[in-house]
Scaffold this motif. Structure first.
Motif, PDB file in Angstrom:
ATOM      1  N   UNK A 118       0.821  -1.215   0.000  1.00  0.00           N
ATOM      2  CA  UNK A 118       0.000   0.000   0.000  1.00  0.00           C
ATOM      3  C   UNK A 118       0.855   1.265   0.000  1.00  0.00           C
ATOM      4  N   UNK A 119       2.135   1.133   0.385  1.00  0.00           N
ATOM      5  CA  UNK A 119       3.035   2.283   0.359  1.00  0.00           C
ATOM      6  C   UNK A 119       3.344   2.728  -1.066  1.00  0.00           C
ATOM      7  N   UNK A 120       3.200   1.833  -2.032  1.00  0.00           N
ATOM      8  CA  UNK A 120       3.503   2.187  -3.420  1.00  0.00           C
ATOM      9  C   UNK A 120       2.544   3.266  -3.912  1.00  0.00           C
ATOM     10  N   UNK A 121       1.242   3.059  -3.670  1.00  0.00           N
ATOM     11  CA  UNK A 121       0.261   4.070  -4.070  1.00  0.00           C
ATOM     12  C   UNK A 121       0.445   5.343  -3.254  1.00  0.00           C
ATOM     13  N   UNK A 122       0.775   5.180  -1.968  1.00  0.00           N
ATOM     14  CA  UNK A 122       1.000   6.357  -1.116  1.00  0.00           C
ATOM     15  C   UNK A 122       2.170   7.180  -1.645  1.00  0.00           C
ATOM     16  N   UNK A 123       3.232   6.513  -2.061  1.00  0.00           N
ATOM     17  CA  UNK A 123       4.398   7.218  -2.601  1.00  0.00           C
ATOM     18  C   UNK A 123       4.056   7.918  -3.908  1.00  0.00           C
ATOM     19  N   UNK A 124       3.258   7.270  -4.744  1.00  0.00           N
ATOM     20  CA  UNK A 124       2.854   7.882  -6.014  1.00  0.00           C
ATOM     21  C   UNK A 124       2.073   9.168  -5.755  1.00  0.00           C
ATOM     22  N   UNK A 125       1.117   9.101  -4.848  1.00  0.00           N
ATOM     23  CA  UNK A 125       0.312  10.282  -4.530  1.00  0.00           C
ATOM     24  C   UNK A 125       1.197  11.393  -3.967  1.00  0.00           C
ATOM     25  N   UNK A 126       2.136  11.025  -3.098  1.00  0.00           N
ATOM     26  CA  UNK A 126       3.026  12.019  -2.496  1.00  0.00           C
ATOM     27  C   UNK A 126       3.914  12.681  -3.541  1.00  0.00           C
ATOM     28  N   UNK A 127       4.370  11.905  -4.518  1.00  0.00           N
ATOM     29  CA  UNK A 127       5.174  12.496  -5.599  1.00  0.00           C
ATOM     30  C   UNK A 127       4.371  13.528  -6.370  1.00  0.00           C
ATOM     31  N   UNK A 128       3.102  13.259  -6.557  1.00  0.00           N
ATOM     32  CA  UNK A 128       2.232  14.245  -7.194  1.00  0.00           C
ATOM     33  C   UNK A 128       2.120  15.510  -6.362  1.00  0.00           C
TER      34      UNK A 128
ATOM     35  N   UNK B  90      -1.143   6.558  -9.639  1.00  0.00           N
ATOM     36  CA  UNK B  90      -0.254   7.124 -10.653  1.00  0.00           C
ATOM     37  C   UNK B  90      -1.016   8.050 -11.583  1.00  0.00           C
ATOM     38  N   UNK B  91      -2.246   7.684 -11.906  1.00  0.00           N
ATOM     39  CA  UNK B  91      -3.083   8.509 -12.781  1.00  0.00           C
ATOM     40  C   UNK B  91      -3.288   9.899 -12.186  1.00  0.00           C
ATOM     41  N   UNK B  92      -3.655   9.947 -10.892  1.00  0.00           N
ATOM     42  CA  UNK B  92      -3.934  11.260 -10.291  1.00  0.00           C
ATOM     43  C   UNK B  92      -2.640  12.017  -9.988  1.00  0.00           C
ATOM     44  N   UNK B  93      -1.548  11.301  -9.717  1.00  0.00           N
ATOM     45  CA  UNK B  93      -0.273  11.977  -9.488  1.00  0.00           C
ATOM     46  C   UNK B  93       0.239  12.606 -10.783  1.00  0.00           C
ATOM     47  N   UNK B  94       0.178  11.861 -11.878  1.00  0.00           N
ATOM     48  CA  UNK B  94       0.598  12.403 -13.170  1.00  0.00           C
ATOM     49  C   UNK B  94      -0.263  13.586 -13.576  1.00  0.00           C
ATOM     50  N   UNK B  95      -1.547  13.474 -13.273  1.00  0.00           N
ATOM     51  CA  UNK B  95      -2.468  14.574 -13.551  1.00  0.00           C
ATOM     52  C   UNK B  95      -1.993  15.841 -12.851  1.00  0.00           C
ATOM     53  N   UNK B  96      -1.589  15.719 -11.592  1.00  0.00           N
ATOM     54  CA  UNK B  96      -1.101  16.880 -10.842  1.00  0.00           C
ATOM     55  C   UNK B  96       0.181  17.443 -11.449  1.00  0.00           C
ATOM     56  N   UNK B  97       0.954  16.557 -12.065  1.00  0.00           N
ATOM     57  CA  UNK B  97       2.222  16.985 -12.662  1.00  0.00           C
ATOM     58  C   UNK B  97       2.069  17.426 -14.114  1.00  0.00           C
ATOM     59  N   UNK B  98       0.817  17.461 -14.584  1.00  0.00           N
ATOM     60  CA  UNK B  98       0.553  17.966 -15.928  1.00  0.00           C
ATOM     61  C   UNK B  98       0.651  16.941 -17.026  1.00  0.00           C
TER      62      UNK B  98
ATOM     63  N   UNK C 154       5.027   6.909 -14.794  1.00  0.00           N
ATOM     64  CA  UNK C 154       4.394   6.368 -16.004  1.00  0.00           C
ATOM     65  C   UNK C 154       4.375   4.841 -16.046  1.00  0.00           C
ATOM     66  N   UNK C 155       5.461   4.152 -15.669  1.00  0.00           N
ATOM     67  CA  UNK C 155       5.402   2.685 -15.673  1.00  0.00           C
ATOM     68  C   UNK C 155       4.351   2.134 -14.708  1.00  0.00           C
ATOM     69  N   UNK C 156       4.003   2.909 -13.698  1.00  0.00           N
ATOM     70  CA  UNK C 156       3.006   2.464 -12.713  1.00  0.00           C
ATOM     71  C   UNK C 156       1.607   2.364 -13.313  1.00  0.00           C
ATOM     72  N   UNK C 157       1.392   3.033 -14.433  1.00  0.00           N
ATOM     73  CA  UNK C 157       0.084   2.944 -15.101  1.00  0.00           C
ATOM     74  C   UNK C 157      -0.185   1.532 -15.608  1.00  0.00           C
ATOM     75  N   UNK C 158       0.846   0.726 -15.677  1.00  0.00           N
ATOM     76  CA  UNK C 158       0.698  -0.651 -16.144  1.00  0.00           C
ATOM     77  C   UNK C 158       0.955  -1.665 -15.029  1.00  0.00           C
ATOM     78  N   UNK C 159       0.928  -1.189 -13.800  1.00  0.00           N
ATOM     79  CA  UNK C 159       1.123  -2.077 -12.650  1.00  0.00           C
ATOM     80  C   UNK C 159      -0.024  -3.083 -12.527  1.00  0.00           C
ATOM     81  N   UNK C 160       0.242  -4.210 -11.896  1.00  0.00           N
ATOM     82  CA  UNK C 160      -0.813  -5.187 -11.611  1.00  0.00           C
ATOM     83  C   UNK C 160      -1.694  -4.729 -10.452  1.00  0.00           C
TER      84      UNK C 160
END
Length: 429
Positions: free
Chosen positions: A356-366, A392-400, A378-384
């Motif tokens: 669950x820390x993986x998604x937390x880290x993605x959000x924090x990066x955003x 990753x979708x919402x973090x990338x969104x924040x980063x434009x 970007x590679x996280x968009x294809x994670x299992x």
């Protein structure tokens, strides 16, 4: 069928476990454990394993080692949903002085399933005896739809142990459709005791009480418990047309973001603790206390909180999956750019208990807004992991970066797909 992922957890083959379980106690070696053998056989759904477990249940040697082995054999038969083991398991209902055996027996009967009125009535009669494991007994009677137990279950709706009261109220609703007391179960979501909060979520899941979803999302327990509750309730509510994915999406996103401002906290400080004390609270098993600390830390000076987070990460949080998760989120919430490398490490953590820390880290990066993170997200968009794809979708969104909209528009997960489609439509407009 049993999940064989842990079939070698104890280093015993099926044949070895059967031989060990059948070995008389006085012939065991110093390192031998029949208890371990009984646990191991839960991962081998063969006739040979089931018969060995049944023999263990019928073994009434009073020695303590045999008692715990017998309990574990009962549990393993339940995990295997072994109908053939029911006759042996029901004999354990007579062990009313051994609450642990009764608990395992009631649970296993519920897992295997039966409509045998004699078994169900014997189980219901245990509610009239003192010091029994009432919660699991009530749950099993509800799961197996045993309505003759209603009057006896009714006596527990005001029980001082709120986990028992919650089970009783939920089971009455399950058996009768009478939801007049279900508000109390939702109140238990915000009880001071963490186990009461967690188990009330389970009771709401078991009764398919989907109207509690907004309250569940605000319950101060681990996000994992809340998300599991939402998704399981939605599995009933959406196909039945009671709720739509679009209605659920804000709750899903709120859960994934997991900001304490969106929770109803059940603890409070008389005075704001020192930073060191607040950091220690991140290791609390009661996430209600951890979320209070997080809310408080967010309001402190990032120049002080940030280094404290880095310090605790390298000293302890790397080995504690709860604190690890909280550190990821906090680095993002306080905008502490010096924690960027830690977030990248969290994004790529491999241990299962830290997932669950993986998604937390993605959000924090955003939240940090550092565009260097785009190539890592970007590679996280294809994670299992569906939650990592969503995060990753919402973090990338924040980063434009909107590349995830098209990529995930037909995602296999309801919520990821809906979020990508919704964002894609907004981007076009």
């Amino acid at each position: 069928m049993s999940n064989n992922r842990f079939a070698n957890l104890f280093g015993l083959s099926e044949a070895d476990a059967i031989v060990l379980l059948d070995t008389p106690i006085d012939q065991l070696g110093e390192e031998d454990s029949r208890y371990v053998a009984a646990a191991q056989l839960a991962y081998f759904p063969s006739e040979a394993s089931i018969q060995a477990l049944i023999r263990a249940v019928y073994n009434n040697d009073p020695a303590f080692d045999n008692k715990i082995t017998r309990r574990k054999a009962v549990e393993s038969l339940g995990k295997l949903k072994a109908q053939a083991g029911l006759a042996a398991i029901r004999t354990c209902l007579a062990d009313t002085g051994d609450t642990y055996t009764i608990e395992n027996t009631a649970w296993s009967i519920g897992e295997i399933g039966t409509q045998d009125p004699e078994i169900l009535e014997t189980l219901a009669q245990l509610l009239e005896l003192p010091e029994q494991t009432y919660r699991i007994i009530i749950h099993t009677l509800g799961k197996l739809d045993y309505k003759p137990a209603l009057a006896r279950i009714q006596k527990f709706v005001d029980h001082e142990d709120r986990t028992i009261a919650s089970a009783a109220i939920a089971t009455i609703y399950r058996l009768t459709g009478d939801d007049s007391n279900m508000e109390k179960v939702m109140e238990f979501l915000f009880h001071a005791n963490v186990y009461t909060r967690r188990l009330s979520i389970q009771d709401l899941i078991d009764t398919k009480y989907y109207t509690a979803i907004p309250e569940i999302t605000q319950t101060p327990v681990s996000m994992v418990f809340r998300m599991r509750g939402l998704r399981l309730l939605a599995e009933t509510a959406v196909p039945e047309g009671q709720l739509t994915i679009d209605q659920l999406l804000p709750h899903v996103e709120q859960l994934l973001l997991d900001h304490p401002k969106n929770l109803q906290l059940v603890h409070a400080y008389d005075q704001t603790p020192a930073i060191d004390r607040l950091i220690r609270e991140l290791y609390e098993t009661d996430f209600g206390r951890a979320y209070l600390a997080i809310k408080t830390l967010i309001d402190q000076d990032p120049a002080v909180v940030g280094p404290a987070l880095i310090k605790t990460y390298y000293e302890e949080a790397r080995e504690d999956y709860g604190a690890h998760y909280h550190v990821m989120k906090l680095i993002g919430w306080i905008g502490y750019g010096a924690g960027y490398d830690i977030l990248l490490e969290g994004l790529n953590v491999s241990q299962p208990q830290f997932q669950k820390s993986k998604a937390a880290a993605a959000i924090a990066l955003g939240e940090l807004g550092d565009k260097r993170a785009i190539e890592h997200l970007k590679p996280c968009l294809e994670s299992k992991l569906w939650d990592l794809r969503y995060a990753a979708l919402i973090a990338l969104e924040k980063l434009g970066d909107t590349s995830g909209y098209e990529l995930l528009a037909n995602d296999s997960d309801w919520y990821v797909q809906a979020r990508a489609q919704q964002a894609g439509r907004s981007a076009v407009v």
